[in-house]
Design a protein around this motif. Structure first.
Motif, PDB file in Angstrom:
ATOM      1  N   GLY B  56     -63.125  17.610  71.193  1.00  0.00           N
ATOM      2  CA  GLY B  56     -63.964  18.800  71.203  1.00  0.00           C
ATOM      3  C   GLY B  56     -65.432  18.508  70.966  1.00  0.00           C
ATOM      4  O   GLY B  56     -65.796  17.542  70.289  1.00  0.00           O
ATOM      5  N   PHE B  57     -66.254  19.374  71.542  1.00  0.00           N
ATOM      6  CA  PHE B  57     -67.710  19.243  71.389  1.00  0.00           C
ATOM      7  C   PHE B  57     -68.320  20.634  71.325  1.00  0.00           C
ATOM      8  O   PHE B  57     -67.998  21.500  72.135  1.00  0.00           O
ATOM      9  N   PHE B  64     -69.483  14.456  69.186  1.00  0.00           N
ATOM     10  CA  PHE B  64     -68.202  15.034  69.597  1.00  0.00           C
ATOM     11  C   PHE B  64     -67.084  14.326  68.838  1.00  0.00           C
ATOM     12  O   PHE B  64     -67.282  13.239  68.287  1.00  0.00           O
ATOM     13  N   VAL B  66     -62.875  13.255  68.462  1.00  0.00           N
ATOM     14  CA  VAL B  66     -61.518  13.043  68.956  1.00  0.00           C
ATOM     15  C   VAL B  66     -60.619  13.000  67.725  1.00  0.00           C
ATOM     16  O   VAL B  66     -60.834  12.187  66.833  1.00  0.00           O
ATOM     17  N   PHE B  90     -68.268  10.617  67.635  1.00  0.00           N
ATOM     18  CA  PHE B  90     -69.094   9.805  68.532  1.00  0.00           C
ATOM     19  C   PHE B  90     -70.417  10.519  68.794  1.00  0.00           C
ATOM     20  O   PHE B  90     -70.454  11.754  68.867  1.00  0.00           O
ATOM     21  N   CYS B  91     -71.454   9.737  69.000  1.00  0.00           N
ATOM     22  CA  CYS B  91     -72.793  10.281  69.228  1.00  0.00           C
ATOM     23  C   CYS B  91     -72.885  10.952  70.602  1.00  0.00           C
ATOM     24  O   CYS B  91     -72.532  10.345  71.625  1.00  0.00           O
ATOM     25  N   ALA B  92     -73.374  12.191  70.625  1.00  0.00           N
ATOM     26  CA  ALA B  92     -73.506  12.921  71.888  1.00  0.00           C
ATOM     27  C   ALA B  92     -74.719  12.468  72.704  1.00  0.00           C
ATOM     28  O   ALA B  92     -74.889  12.894  73.849  1.00  0.00           O
TER      29      ALA B  92
END
Lengths: 317, 317
Positions: B56-57, B64, B66, B90-92
């Motif tokens: 999701g983001f 975002f 996981v 994780f970096c968007a």
């Protein structure tokens, strides 16, 4: 829980073990002995980025894998690699996390290289020697190196073609440094006619090669198309082939090169050929095409191979 | 990259910050400012296990998420908890991994508790005081504690009902140890009639409560149904309600309590109520039902809250 970075993963990697594991993953997939739920994808248009999450399990193995891979195409402007990601392994008996493989995308590159090489070796005509690689990226290098390593008794001669001739030149140069016979070529039609095997690994969105250029007996492994709209081969080339092979038809017909075929097309699963349930090529004049989109169970296979090697190393210490 | 275990995560957790983050996630989801690709699920019947991967983001945020969550229901026989898992951030902007939150499922429990409490607080009638919790598991405890913490100016009186009376008793006892007014009850119909709020959190596959038992003005938050076949409320209860609310209609109509409604049903998104784009309850006699199936963006919200707290701590050291 095992936590390995890219260097540690590369040190534990064994080519023969990985290639056997991936072959078994293709076979398990063809026999429906795998679980591969839907792929999750995110898009970050503002950063020219994308993320793909693949989850896979090969029935009977000790673990399942969740792979997160990212591509952020503005990263090189800031001195960062475009690709990143990790593979996570969890116990199929308890759900406990077993390993974090912070491979930065390397395991994906290598399993893709191995998958292509296994398909090419299985489907090329007997005694093939000349291989044209179309594409000049990292995967072009992996395809050539994996194919040569998988056929150690054979002296393969690689030609490299790319839209950018300088890049083709430097790809060939890199390969020569690894002891591979490779030169760049300029005339794509001529190179296609002279090749016994063609491997395509580009992000092209329109056909690069057409049936007129292809001699009887040629095998083509197409790796580039992995999302709607991508295409490397002309439709007439695909429909003129006598044998169409894919890693998984659900993906190939939706995301891969075979998305451009009529929807009732039924390509053969590579695993059936590798397992000799299907004869594959039956003579040296057939044109054969393998379309590979990349399976989550390839990620599972290669990750489990690393996990086993790490456990073995810990036991022997 | 930040790597935190469950204890470290719990230490960094701030209730108010997390509850605001989750409220904003519901609003972003209702406004379609989120990306939530398909959920991946694996099943391991031999070990009574399952795995769920949610990605999701929330647009505009820095990362975002996981989330891998597992439930292996034979684990307790071997002294292991059934639930496990981790959230990865994780970096968007670059795709680089920012954090591994090895929460063993705790963040999922707490974001579910907070989601339920937010829905209950938003939809219960003014001045509500009596709350019936149906279910005796971990989530029953989280629902009661989060709701009390979210309404600190109110002295709520909790009744706990379960099929197993001894478990209901020990759930109430646990809650009392945390300063919450809670007792177990035996007669479910009577307890429903006396409750202003009912919270259901069971894995039931047939209705536990029916419309005859429910007084006007009652609000029900239903959390148990999260896959096809699960059901806690009778159809006549759902169709008699004046307001149906859900976290995301795509999930609720397929996996949640509202899967038993006609397919053209259009429940209201909780985010619209939280954002006051929809008035929600408009009088003290309406029966309202909120069905929550759990959103990947709740995982994103709560994970980013932990990441920010960790970064702040590092900066201030």
């Amino acid at each position: 829980m095992i936590d390995l970075n890219k260097d540690q993963i590369q040190e534990l990697f064994d080519f023969s073990i990985a290639s056997e594991a991936i072959q078994n993953a293709f076979i398990a997939s063809a026999q429906n002995h795998t679980q591969t739920p839907p792929i999750a994808q995110l898009a970050f248009p503002a950063s020219q980025g994308e993320c793909c999450v693949k989850t896979g399990f090969i029935e009977g193995t000790e673990g399942f894998v969740v792979k997160v891979s990212t591509g952020f195409y503005r990263n090189p402007d800031n001195g960062l690699p475009s690709s990143n990601g990790m593979n996570l392994v969890f116990c199929a008996q308890t759900g406990a996390p077993l390993a974090i493989l912070r491979d930065e995308g390397w395991l994906t590159d290598i399993r893709t290289g191995l998958g292509g090489a296994l398909a090419t070796k299985a489907l090329a005509k007997s005694g093939f020697g000349t291989v044209l690689v179309i594409g000049t990226g990292l995967q072009a290098r992996h395809q050539a190196r994996c194919l040569q390593q998988l056929t150690p008794d054979r002296s393969l001669s690689f030609k490299i073609w790319g839209r950018d001739t300088a890049k083709a030149h430097s790809t060939a140069e890199d390969l020569r440094k690894h002891g591979i016979d490779a030169v760049s070529v300029i005339d794509l039609a001529e190179a296609c006619g002279a090749a016994e095997v063609i491997i395509t690994c580009t992000p092209s969105r329109k056909p690069l090669i057409t049936s007129d250029w292809i001699e009887p007996g040629t095998h083509i492994t197409a790796l580039g198309a992995d999302s709607p709209g991508k295409q490397e081969l002309s439709i007439n080339l695909i429909t003129s082939a006598e044998l169409l092979i894919c890693d998984a038809s659900s993906q190939s017909l939706q995301l891969g090169e075979f998305q451009h075929l009529p929807p009732n097309s039924r390509p053969i699963c590579l695993g059936h050929v590798l397992n000799q349930d299907h004869p594959g090529r039956t003579n040296d004049t057939q044109i054969t095409i393998a379309d590979l989109t990349g399976l989550a169970v390839q990620d599972a296979a290669v990750s489990l191979a690393i996990l086993r090697a790490a456990n073995l190393q810990n036991t022997s210490l």
